[in-house]
Design a protein around this motif. Structure first.
Motif, mmCIF file in Angstrom:
data_model
loop_
_atom_site.group_PDB
_atom_site.id
_atom_site.type_symbol
_atom_site.label_atom_id
_atom_site.label_comp_id
_atom_site.label_asym_id
_atom_site.label_seq_id
_atom_site.Cartn_x
_atom_site.Cartn_y
_atom_site.Cartn_z
ATOM 1 N N VAL A 175 4.532 -2.318 6.125
ATOM 2 C CA VAL A 175 5.014 -0.933 6.125
ATOM 3 C C VAL A 175 5.565 -0.542 7.488
ATOM 4 N N ALA A 176 4.794 -0.807 8.555
ATOM 5 C CA ALA A 176 5.274 -0.475 9.900
ATOM 6 C C ALA A 176 6.508 -1.294 10.255
ATOM 7 N N ALA A 177 6.516 -2.557 9.862
ATOM 8 C CA ALA A 177 7.672 -3.405 10.168
ATOM 9 C C ALA A 177 8.939 -2.883 9.502
ATOM 10 N N LEU A 178 8.807 -2.389 8.274
ATOM 11 C CA LEU A 178 9.980 -1.843 7.570
ATOM 12 C C LEU A 178 10.554 -0.625 8.287
ATOM 13 N N GLU A 179 9.728 0.132 8.982
ATOM 14 C CA GLU A 179 10.201 1.336 9.662
ATOM 15 C C GLU A 179 11.294 1.044 10.679
ATOM 16 N N MET A 180 11.241 -0.109 11.335
ATOM 17 C CA MET A 180 12.207 -0.417 12.397
ATOM 18 C C MET A 180 13.136 -1.572 12.037
ATOM 19 N N ALA A 181 13.012 -2.112 10.834
ATOM 20 C CA ALA A 181 13.778 -3.310 10.476
ATOM 21 C C ALA A 181 15.284 -3.078 10.507
ATOM 22 N N GLU A 182 15.707 -1.855 10.221
ATOM 23 C CA GLU A 182 17.136 -1.569 10.122
ATOM 24 C C GLU A 182 17.615 -0.639 11.234
ATOM 25 N N GLU A 183 16.922 -0.615 12.340
ATOM 26 C CA GLU A 183 17.249 0.349 13.389
ATOM 27 C C GLU A 183 18.681 0.228 13.906
ATOM 28 N N PRO A 184 19.210 -0.979 14.210
ATOM 29 C CA PRO A 184 20.621 -1.041 14.652
ATOM 30 C C PRO A 184 21.585 -0.477 13.608
ATOM 31 N N VAL A 212 3.841 -3.872 -0.311
ATOM 32 C CA VAL A 212 3.466 -2.482 -0.027
ATOM 33 C C VAL A 212 2.352 -2.041 -0.969
ATOM 34 N N GLU A 213 2.434 -2.481 -2.225
ATOM 35 C CA GLU A 213 1.396 -2.117 -3.182
ATOM 36 C C GLU A 213 0.047 -2.694 -2.755
ATOM 37 N N ALA A 214 0.060 -3.914 -2.192
ATOM 38 C CA ALA A 214 -1.179 -4.517 -1.709
ATOM 39 C C ALA A 214 -1.757 -3.717 -0.545
ATOM 40 N N VAL A 215 -0.876 -3.246 0.350
ATOM 41 C CA VAL A 215 -1.340 -2.407 1.468
ATOM 42 C C VAL A 215 -1.961 -1.131 0.929
ATOM 43 N N MET A 216 -1.350 -0.579 -0.105
ATOM 44 C CA MET A 216 -1.853 0.673 -0.680
ATOM 45 C C MET A 216 -3.245 0.484 -1.290
ATOM 46 N N GLN A 217 -3.536 -0.721 -1.760
ATOM 47 C CA GLN A 217 -4.855 -0.971 -2.327
ATOM 48 C C GLN A 217 -5.952 -0.834 -1.272
ATOM 49 N N ASP A 218 -5.582 -1.058 -0.012
ATOM 50 C CA ASP A 218 -6.541 -0.943 1.089
ATOM 51 C C ASP A 218 -6.343 0.346 1.867
ATOM 52 N N ARG A 219 -5.920 1.395 1.190
ATOM 53 C CA ARG A 219 -5.592 2.646 1.865
ATOM 54 C C ARG A 219 -6.761 3.239 2.632
ATOM 55 N N ASP A 220 -7.989 2.969 2.207
ATOM 56 C CA ASP A 220 -9.149 3.566 2.868
ATOM 57 C C ASP A 220 -9.294 3.107 4.313
ATOM 58 N N GLU A 221 -8.637 2.006 4.654
ATOM 59 C CA GLU A 221 -8.713 1.489 6.019
ATOM 60 C C GLU A 221 -7.639 2.091 6.920
ATOM 61 N N LEU A 222 -6.748 2.877 6.356
ATOM 62 C CA LEU A 222 -5.621 3.407 7.114
ATOM 63 C C LEU A 222 -5.906 4.799 7.649
ATOM 64 N N SER A 223 -5.208 5.159 8.725
ATOM 65 C CA SER A 223 -5.258 6.533 9.219
ATOM 66 C C SER A 223 -4.544 7.426 8.221
ATOM 67 N N PRO A 224 -4.790 8.736 8.250
ATOM 68 C CA PRO A 224 -4.121 9.612 7.284
ATOM 69 C C PRO A 224 -2.596 9.502 7.317
ATOM 70 N N GLU A 225 -2.014 9.437 8.508
ATOM 71 C CA GLU A 225 -0.551 9.367 8.566
ATOM 72 C C GLU A 225 -0.042 8.018 8.079
ATOM 73 N N ASP A 226 -0.742 6.928 8.430
ATOM 74 C CA ASP A 226 -0.335 5.607 7.946
ATOM 75 C C ASP A 226 -0.471 5.522 6.434
ATOM 76 N N CYS A 227 -1.497 6.143 5.913
ATOM 77 C CA CYS A 227 -1.683 6.156 4.462
ATOM 78 C C CYS A 227 -0.554 6.940 3.785
ATOM 79 N N ARG A 228 -0.180 8.064 4.366
ATOM 80 C CA ARG A 228 0.908 8.861 3.820
ATOM 81 C C ARG A 228 2.223 8.079 3.829
ATOM 82 N N LEU A 229 2.498 7.380 4.933
ATOM 83 C CA LEU A 229 3.721 6.592 5.008
ATOM 84 C C LEU A 229 3.717 5.495 3.949
ATOM 85 N N THR A 230 2.594 4.831 3.771
ATOM 86 C CA THR A 230 2.494 3.769 2.766
ATOM 87 C C THR A 230 2.727 4.332 1.370
ATOM 88 N N GLU A 231 2.112 5.459 1.096
ATOM 89 C CA GLU A 231 2.278 6.110 -0.207
ATOM 90 C C GLU A 231 3.734 6.454 -0.467
#
Length: 678
Positions: free
Chosen positions: A56-65, A113-132
């Motif tokens: 999820v975090a990697a996708l945020e900057m993958a297309e920056e240029p 991304v769906e796999a990351v969402m399965q572990d949402r309880d380990e994420l901060s609120p903002e990271d969880c929101r971004l994943t969602e």
């Protein structure tokens, strides 16, 4: 590739527009699309188990240029279009759509991304929101589709990109190419400031005399003041003809078949994803939730607005007949008689008002209001931008840079109409972080001579405040991830900050401080100020009705099966509503850019009124504290609305700020549409 396109070396991190040529863009798109595809492929094919950082975090900057390239290119196509840029825009639109489809419909990304969402309880609120939100975006883009349905979805997205580009370019052509020469004997009734503006418009195009163009800041006052009814009709018909095949561009710029195809493709896109219609698809993530809720709000306002408009139409018809004109009140008559009534009832002449509403004075009012509310400071500096009229400011607070703000205020033939806020870069906290570069674009009539004051109408001044409200939403953003920063919020929430900020223009203390006469420097007389404010709702029957017509047509177009003939269906809807003949839609289908030149406001034009319900209630929060500048309420507004982006759902942010749901009563009161019984 020209490195300046993605590695900006101008003052305070701005691009050096003077070092970028049109020929640089095509190879830049080739390079950036290739780089973006490789970056996304690396994420999708990563052998490591998916987690928030590597997916999820990697996708945020993958297309920056690519994002930085698009920010520059699409800024220029909006504010400084030319044939080379328009041609490249047509070429690149389907390529960008194809890239977007490949990324957003990649099942490997969806699974990760769906796999990351399965572990949402380990994420901060903002990271969880971004994943969602990332997972929701992939699902809504069609990542779950397979086979022929997947291929068809990709084809639809590419075709829609082509059509929306063509729709926008057709509008620009019709607006750019129309001019109506007005001889000296046709200037009757026009104030001196308007004649000067018409002469400046002619001079800019290398013409003699004075002209009317389709720039709103020119044609609207012409319709308000010109006593020559035939000239008013000619001007109005040209304005109404944009995009319908009878405008300046002729059949080549006919947007009617384009609109029909767009509606059909949107419906098909929605049904491929399992939705009943496009409105159901589009409104699912919005505050409104569904079309029934939208229609219920709009109809609550429609009836009182139509009643006010009917009473006004009867009055104006009498005035028309008293002038010796037999026949019905027409659309080109409304503004003329509304202005005459306003002058009679409120002793208000715009020629008396405009010298106090210069662009410089109102920029000062905007900046001072923002300073008093949020403590920000504005320092203008020189930078090589796309036009010598475009200006740059550093935005700071307590010595810390918050943003760079660019203002492009004047109409030009190469600039699309309207007013908007955009960003060259968004705020985020990745790595060392990034502060936003925010742009406000308007289309005010420039002064006749360089260095002379530019006069704004009251409506223009509202536009200036409105767009800076959007700018504040970006400037004060304080989140980690770029895709949820600033104005990246629900469509029916995004207009809350902009419409709310307009209220401060109407505060006596703001006008008393900043509305200064261009020649004498004298303050706006209290009596004149009071007459301006008293006249604020003078024509709300018209303004509300023309807006609601457009919003209801948009909603109907996207609910149920799409109309095969949008123009015929538009006429049916207006007839079913009992819309006044002399009040056409604010945006008829062939020039409804909000809905057809992109996907942003499709099935979403209602959002201005949805947000207005909140902005009226939000300003009440200040008034309840006894001051429009109450510091505690301003701090709460920044904390829960302006700084949070989409880090929480919009309804939760609203409740954090206001601690109760909004109601329509404040909106009706603000528009002066309440009856005595109400």
């Amino acid at each position: 590739m020209n490195p300046e396109i993605t590695n900006w070396t101008g003052p305070l991190g701005l691009p050096r527009f003077d070092l970028i040529a049109d020929g640089d863009f095509a190879p830049a798109f080739d390079a950036c699309l290739t780089k973006a595809a490789a970056a996304v492929e690396a994420i999708a094919s990563n052998a490591a188990p998916p987690d928030f950082q590597n997916t999820v975090a990697a996708l945020e900057m993958a297309e920056e240029p690519l994002n930085r390239l698009c920010a520059i290119f699409y800024t220029l196509t909006g504010v400084d279009s030319n044939p080379a840029r328009e041609d490249l825009q047509r070429q690149i639109a389907p390529r960008l759509a194809a890239h977007g489809s490949k990324v957003s419909m990649d099942p490997r990304l969806f699974d990760r991304v769906e796999a990351v969402m399965q572990d949402r309880d380990e994420l901060s609120p903002e990271d969880c929101r971004l994943t969602e939100l990332t997972l929701r975006g992939l699902r809504r883009a069609g990542a779950g589709l397979t086979g022929a349905a997947r291929d068809r979805m990709a084809a639809i997205r590419e075709r829609l990109a082509v059509l929306s580009t063509q729709f926008a370019q057709n509008m620009l052509t019709d607006e750019r190419d129309f001019t109506m020469a007005v001889a000296d004997d046709g200037l009757a009734g026009l104030p001196d400031w308007l004649v000067r503006s018409m002469r400046a418009a002619a001079k800019e195009r290398g013409l003699d005399g004075q002209i009317v163009t389709l720039n709103r800041s020119l044609i609207v006052p012409f319709l308000e003041y010109a006593t020559d009814r035939a000239l008013r009709e000619t001007a109005w018909r040209a304005w109404a003809a944009r995009g319908d095949g009878s405008g300046a561009g002729g059949a080549a710029t006919d947007n009617r078949p384009i609109a029909a195809e767009i509606l059909a493709l949107r419906h098909e896109r929605a049904t491929l994803l399992g939705y009943a219609d496009f409105a159901s698809y589009k409104l699912e993530p919005e505050m409104a939730g569904n079309a029934d809720n939208v229609r219920a709000l709009l109809m609550q306002v429609w009836e009182p607005a139509k009643a006010r408009a009917a009473a006004d139409a009867a009055r104006f018809g009498e005035m028309l007949n008293a002038d010796g004109i037999n026949g019905a009140l027409e659309p080109w008559d409304w503004r003329f008689y509304a202005e005459r009534r306003r002058k009679a009832e409120h002793d208000l002449d715009e020629a008396e008002v405009k010298p106090y509403l210069t662009l410089e004075a109102m920029i000062g009012a905007v900046f001072d209001t923002a300073h008093r509310l949020f403590g920000i400071e504005m320092r203008e500096f020189d930078a090589p931008l796309w036009s010598p009229d475009t200006r740059a400011w550093e935005v700071t607070r307590n010595g810390e840079r918050l943003a760079v703000f660019l203002g492009d205020f004047y109409a030009r033939p190469c600039k699309r109409s309207g007013a908007w806020c955009s960003t060259l870069q968004s705020q985020h906290k990745i790595g060392t972080g990034q502060r936003p570069i925010v742009i406000n674009v308007c289309n005010f009539t420039p002064p006749e001579e360089k260095g002379a004051p530019a006069y704004l109408s009251w409506d223009d001044a509202h536009t200036l405040f409105h767009e800076f409200g959007h700018a504040l939403h970006n400037i004060l953003s304080d989140v980690t991830w770029p895709s949820i920063s600033g104005t990246s919020v629900a469509r029916d929430f995004v207009e809350l900050p902009s419409q709310l900020f307009e209220h401060w223009l109407e505060q006596p203390e703001v006008l008393d401080r900043h509305a200064r006469h261009a020649e004498t420097g004298a303050a706006l007389p209290a009596d004149l100020r009071d007459r301006i404010l008293a006249a604020g709702n003078a024509d709300q029957g018209f303004a509300t009705t023309e807006y609601l017509e457009s919003a209801l047509v948009d909603l109907d177009f996207h609910s149920g099966l799409p109309p095969k003939d949008p123009m015929a269906r538009q006429a049916e809807i207006l007839a079913e509503l009992g819309a006044p003949a002399a009040i056409p839609m604010r945006h008829a289908t062939p020039h409804f850019a909000h809905v057809f030149s992109g996907d942003g406001y499709s099935a979403g034009y209602y959002s201005y009124m949805w947000s207005e319900v909140m902005d009226a209630d939000a300003f009440e929060a200040f008034m309840e504290k006894g001051s429009a500048f109450d510091p505690e309420t301003a701090q709460k507004l920044e904390e829960w609305i302006l700084s949070k982006g989409d880090s929480l759902p919009a309804d939760e942010l609203w409740l954090k700020f206001r601690e109760r749901k909004p109601g329509v009563h404040a909106l009706l009161k603000g528009r002066g549409l309440l009856t005595d019984a109400s």
